[in-house]
Design a protein around this motif. Structure first.
Motif, PDB file in Angstrom:
ATOM      1  N   LEU A 170      27.303  27.999  17.346  1.00 56.23           N
ATOM      2  CA  LEU A 170      28.526  28.017  18.147  1.00 56.23           C
ATOM      3  C   LEU A 170      29.763  28.245  17.283  1.00 56.23           C
ATOM      4  O   LEU A 170      30.665  29.008  17.669  1.00 56.23           O
ATOM      5  N   GLU A 182      22.299  24.647  16.304  1.00 56.95           N
ATOM      6  CA  GLU A 182      23.128  24.964  17.463  1.00 56.95           C
ATOM      7  C   GLU A 182      24.613  24.871  17.121  1.00 56.95           C
ATOM      8  O   GLU A 182      25.417  25.731  17.530  1.00 56.95           O
ATOM      9  N   VAL A 220      27.456  32.492  25.488  1.00 56.60           N
ATOM     10  CA  VAL A 220      27.475  31.774  24.214  1.00 56.60           C
ATOM     11  C   VAL A 220      28.910  31.558  23.746  1.00 56.60           C
ATOM     12  O   VAL A 220      29.283  30.466  23.294  1.00 56.60           O
TER      13      VAL A 220
END
Length: 469
Positions: free
Chosen positions: A379, A375, A402
């Motif tokens: 990002l 994750e 996102v």
């Protein structure tokens, strides 16, 4: 007299020989000497001692064998050498590491550079040892505590892993290696300084390592003014010292700065021996020399210890395709890339996470930890793709969920990559989990806040330079 001193004296006596093979200097060329009379006895890599007619002594290494004469590359300048000078064959270069070498600074011949006497150990070993048998080597071990959040979490290092540290000059490479020498989990740290500037040796041992780092370190140094032979031997000697402690069952951390200078030194020696340059000036044997050195590190056999290696590479202009970097990426178990632009904005260590890889993953982490790592990378990648648009104010919040989360997470994640961790690997993952949860739940930030970690001012953010834009 203590037993340790007696063992050292016995080792020195054992190296003595009643027979000496002597040759003569036939020709003195700019880079090499030609020696006759030793063709029947000398072998490639043997050490010769030149007894000059003016009383001086010069050492060299056999780099080529011919019927007529030996080609010898000297360790030092050839001033004072004349035709007919006697040359004594000394055989292959060997060192005898000892536990008392911990805390010492030595040269590639096992001689002290810190002004104090040093004694050899019981067993001498060659500089170019063989790697452990591949079928008998253990698997990689447990994840290691490094003292930095990024290497504890997103780029983990495990016991026996071989990692490349790719960086240009002046981006904090030596500082990071000094930090690892002090904080990274290991029994002994062996540090090879290949071709470093002379003034930096004392600075590295006194300031970067300090007394804390030197307590468990052996520093092997060959400064940039030494011959190519000595600089090449520096990496071999450091590896031989690391193997000495590995054979005792210890976990050894090997730090080499840098493999690029090792390859450049090998290029000089190989060309002097008649090998032709092939790839961007490097001879074909460069790849073998680098791979053979790297293979000596890693897990040992069942009853021995492990060598975890961090090998630095100088990449001019961030060119990751240059020969040395390309060779190393293929044989190492991961690479850490340091970026000059990150260093220029004040974040240390200046590691570019998106260009770095640890091949210990996913095995080195649990399923939950791997989810956090994935994750965080997702990002950071989303923010990197749209950074120019966000900085220019062209992105409209709410257009991409996102990217909205990436914008909220980026300041905290960027600060996270620069943090030292006192609470170990669990503390690093707890901090990462908190950042990701906060970014998933929090509102999108305004333009004035988007570059600042939540809950901190620029002055309070560690390892960051306040922005002025």
């Amino acid at each position: 007299m203590s037993q340790k001193v007696l063992h050292g004296v016995r080792a020195e006596i054992g190296n003595l020989s009643a027979v000496r093979h002597v040759g003569r200097i036939e020709a003195v060329e700019p880079e090499v000497l030609r020696v006759t009379g030793l063709g029947r006895y000398a072998r490639l890599g043997d050490i010769l001692k030149v007894l000059r007619s003016d009383g001086g002594v010069l050492h060299g290494e056999v780099v080529r064998l011919d019927r007529e004469a030996l080609t010898v590359m000297p360790d030092d300048r050839t001033e004072g050498v004349s035709l007919g000078d006697r040359v004594v064959l000394r055989g292959p270069l060997r060192i005898a590491p000892d536990d008392s070498w911990i805390g010492r600074v030595i040269d590639p011949h096992g001689q002290p550079l810190d002004g104090r006497p040093i004694l050899p150990g019981r067993q001498a070993r060659g500089l170019q040892g063989d790697p452990p048998p591949p079928a008998d080597r253990r698997a990689l071990g447990d994840r290691l505590e490094t003292g930095t959040t990024i290497l504890n979490t997103l780029l983990p290092v495990v016991e026996g892993q071989r990692v490349g540290l790719f960086a240009g000059s002046g981006v904090g490479k030596s500082r990071l290696m000094g930090h690892l020498a002090k904080r990274m989990q290991a029994d002994v740290a062996v540090i090879a300084l290949v071709g470093e500037r002379g003034r930096e040796l004392r600075e590295f041992t006194d300031k970067v390592l300090g007394p804390e780092g030197m307590k468990r370190a052996v520093v092997v140094a060959a400064t940039s003014d030494r011959s190519a032979l000595v600089r090449r031997r520096c990496a071999w000697t450091a590896m031989a010292v690391a193997e000495h402690f590995r054979d005792q069952g210890k976990h050894v951390l090997l730090l080499a700065d840098s493999i690029t200078r090792f390859a450049e030194a090998h290029r000089e020696v190989a060309v002097a021996g008649g090998e032709l340059p092939a790839l961007r000036g490097y001879p074909p044997s460069t790849a073998y020399q680098i791979m053979q050195l790297c293979e000596r590190a890693g897990p040992g056999v069942v009853d021995s210890g492990t060598i975890t290696a961090v090998l630095s590479v100088l990449v001019a202009g961030s060119d990751m395709e240059e020969p040395v970097a390309d060779i190393l990426r293929g044989v190492l178990d991961g690479h850490i890339v340091m970026d000059r632009q990150i260093a220029e904005r004040g974040r240390y260590p200046a590691i570019d996470l998106l260009r770095s890889v640890s091949r210990s993953l996913p095995e080195a982490a649990t399923a939950e930890e791997n989810a956090l790592i994935a994750e965080a990378r997702h990002l950071l990648s989303a923010y990197a793709r749209s950074e120019m648009m966000v900085q220019a104010g062209l992105y409209v919040p709410g257009s991409d969920a996102v990217l909205d989360q990436a914008i909220r997470a980026w300041p905290d994640l960027d600060a996270f990559l620069a943090e030292e961790e006192e609470n170990g690997i669990p503390g690093s993952f707890n901090r990462l989990q908190l950042i990701l949860r906060r970014s998933a739940a929090g509102p999108s930030r305004g333009p004035a806040q988007k570059m600042r970690p939540q809950g901190r001012t620029d002055a309070e953010t560690p390892n960051r330079v306040p922005r002025t834009d």
